[in-house]
Design a protein around this motif. Sequence first.
Motif, PDB file in Angstrom:
ATOM      1  N   GLN A  37       0.870  -1.172   0.000  1.00 18.60           N
ATOM      2  CA  GLN A  37       0.000   0.000   0.000  1.00 18.60           C
ATOM      3  C   GLN A  37       0.913   1.230   0.000  1.00 18.60           C
ATOM      4  O   GLN A  37       2.006   1.203   0.568  1.00 18.60           O
ATOM      5  CB  GLN A  37      -0.884   0.032   1.235  1.00 18.60           C
ATOM      6  N   VAL A  38       0.461   2.309  -0.641  1.00 14.60           N
ATOM      7  CA  VAL A  38       1.261   3.530  -0.716  1.00 14.60           C
ATOM      8  C   VAL A  38       0.441   4.691  -0.162  1.00 14.60           C
ATOM      9  O   VAL A  38      -0.746   4.840  -0.485  1.00 14.60           O
ATOM     10  CB  VAL A  38       1.682   3.812  -2.174  1.00 14.60           C
ATOM     11  N   PHE A  39       1.086   5.505   0.667  1.00 17.79           N
ATOM     12  CA  PHE A  39       0.447   6.666   1.283  1.00 17.79           C
ATOM     13  C   PHE A  39       1.385   7.857   1.169  1.00 17.79           C
ATOM     14  O   PHE A  39       2.605   7.690   1.116  1.00 17.79           O
ATOM     15  CB  PHE A  39       0.176   6.402   2.777  1.00 17.79           C
ATOM     16  N   ALA A  40       0.825   9.060   1.170  1.00 16.28           N
ATOM     17  CA  ALA A  40       1.640  10.270   1.120  1.00 16.28           C
ATOM     18  C   ALA A  40       1.137  11.263   2.161  1.00 16.28           C
ATOM     19  O   ALA A  40      -0.068  11.487   2.294  1.00 16.28           O
ATOM     20  CB  ALA A  40       1.591  10.889  -0.270  1.00 16.28           C
ATOM     21  N   LEU A  41       2.089  11.842   2.897  1.00 21.09           N
ATOM     22  CA  LEU A  41       1.796  12.809   3.956  1.00 21.09           C
ATOM     23  C   LEU A  41       2.765  13.973   3.869  1.00 21.09           C
ATOM     24  O   LEU A  41       3.868  13.826   3.327  1.00 21.09           O
ATOM     25  CB  LEU A  41       1.999  12.176   5.347  1.00 21.09           C
ATOM     26  N   ASP A  42       2.381  15.117   4.456  1.00 19.84           N
ATOM     27  CA  ASP A  42       3.368  16.172   4.670  1.00 19.84           C
ATOM     28  C   ASP A  42       4.534  15.555   5.424  1.00 19.84           C
ATOM     29  O   ASP A  42       4.329  14.708   6.305  1.00 19.84           O
ATOM     30  CB  ASP A  42       2.776  17.305   5.511  1.00 19.84           C
ATOM     31  N   ASP A  43       5.742  15.989   5.132  1.00 19.65           N
ATOM     32  CA  ASP A  43       6.917  15.381   5.752  1.00 19.65           C
ATOM     33  C   ASP A  43       7.204  15.915   7.150  1.00 19.65           C
ATOM     34  O   ASP A  43       8.014  15.357   7.857  1.00 19.65           O
ATOM     35  CB  ASP A  43       8.147  15.583   4.857  1.00 19.65           C
ATOM     36  N   ARG A  44       6.546  16.967   7.583  1.00 19.13           N
ATOM     37  CA  ARG A  44       6.835  17.596   8.880  1.00 19.13           C
ATOM     38  C   ARG A  44       5.844  17.197   9.962  1.00 19.13           C
ATOM     39  O   ARG A  44       4.649  17.428   9.837  1.00 19.13           O
ATOM     40  CB  ARG A  44       6.777  19.114   8.750  1.00 19.13           C
ATOM     41  N   CYS A  45       6.362  16.652  11.041  1.00 23.14           N
ATOM     42  CA  CYS A  45       5.539  16.367  12.209  1.00 23.14           C
ATOM     43  C   CYS A  45       5.093  17.698  12.828  1.00 23.14           C
ATOM     44  O   CYS A  45       5.921  18.604  12.984  1.00 23.14           O
ATOM     45  CB  CYS A  45       6.346  15.552  13.221  1.00 23.14           C
ATOM     46  N   PRO A  46       3.812  17.842  13.182  1.00 20.10           N
ATOM     47  CA  PRO A  46       3.347  19.110  13.764  1.00 20.10           C
ATOM     48  C   PRO A  46       3.883  19.367  15.167  1.00 20.10           C
ATOM     49  O   PRO A  46       3.831  20.495  15.658  1.00 20.10           O
ATOM     50  CB  PRO A  46       1.822  18.959  13.777  1.00 20.10           C
ATOM     51  N   HIS A  47       4.428  18.368  15.819  1.00 22.67           N
ATOM     52  CA  HIS A  47       4.928  18.514  17.182  1.00 22.67           C
ATOM     53  C   HIS A  47       6.213  19.338  17.225  1.00 22.67           C
ATOM     54  O   HIS A  47       6.259  20.406  17.801  1.00 22.67           O
ATOM     55  CB  HIS A  47       5.138  17.125  17.807  1.00 22.67           C
ATOM     56  N   LYS A  48       7.265  18.853  16.567  1.00 20.27           N
ATOM     57  CA  LYS A  48       8.551  19.555  16.576  1.00 20.27           C
ATOM     58  C   LYS A  48       9.186  19.617  15.195  1.00 20.27           C
ATOM     59  O   LYS A  48      10.376  19.858  15.058  1.00 20.27           O
ATOM     60  CB  LYS A  48       9.534  18.866  17.535  1.00 20.27           C
ATOM     61  N   GLY A  49       8.398  19.337  14.148  1.00 16.89           N
ATOM     62  CA  GLY A  49       8.916  19.445  12.788  1.00 16.89           C
ATOM     63  C   GLY A  49       9.781  18.284  12.333  1.00 16.89           C
ATOM     64  O   GLY A  49      10.527  18.411  11.370  1.00 16.89           O
ATOM     65  N   GLY A  50       9.683  17.162  13.018  1.00 19.78           N
ATOM     66  CA  GLY A  50      10.484  15.994  12.650  1.00 19.78           C
ATOM     67  C   GLY A  50      10.181  15.507  11.246  1.00 19.78           C
ATOM     68  O   GLY A  50       9.039  15.586  10.785  1.00 19.78           O
ATOM     69  N   PRO A  51      11.182  14.982  10.534  1.00 26.65           N
ATOM     70  CA  PRO A  51      10.980  14.478   9.180  1.00 26.65           C
ATOM     71  C   PRO A  51      10.326  13.095   9.196  1.00 26.65           C
ATOM     72  O   PRO A  51      10.984  12.095   9.493  1.00 26.65           O
ATOM     73  CB  PRO A  51      12.391  14.422   8.608  1.00 26.65           C
ATOM     74  N   LEU A  52       9.047  13.035   8.898  1.00 27.41           N
ATOM     75  CA  LEU A  52       8.336  11.756   8.938  1.00 27.41           C
ATOM     76  C   LEU A  52       8.904  10.749   7.945  1.00 27.41           C
ATOM     77  O   LEU A  52       8.828   9.542   8.174  1.00 27.41           O
ATOM     78  CB  LEU A  52       6.843  11.972   8.696  1.00 27.41           C
TER      79      LEU A  52
END
Length: 111
Positions: A37-52
């Motif tokens: 399965q393939v999914f796409a998300l913004d790469d930035r975690c809203p908590h501290k901006g971590g690269p997902l």
Amino acid sequence: MTVYVDIGALDDIPAQGARLVRTPQGCVAVFRTLDDQVFALDDRCPHKGGPLSEGIVHGTSVTCPLHGWVFDLATGLATGADAGAVRTFATRVQNRRILIDAALIARMNAA
């Protein structure tokens, strides 16, 4: 009618891995699960901006590498006690090629 953009081969992303797609509007993390399965998300975690895109993929979730927030890949919602969400983008796999909804990427311009 949805228009999709080809961003690469399914095999370019390891099972339970991710690939970073850079756009003029920001980075998108594209994930592949163990069952392709393939999914796409913004790469930035809203908590501290971590690269997902550097997080750990397990099942249909990803854990942020900085502080352990867990996000559902289908909804973008943080699970557990954490509150937050990241934007998701429509994807599909066709002939083992990963396609992402071009309109959703273009819509990022409006922000």
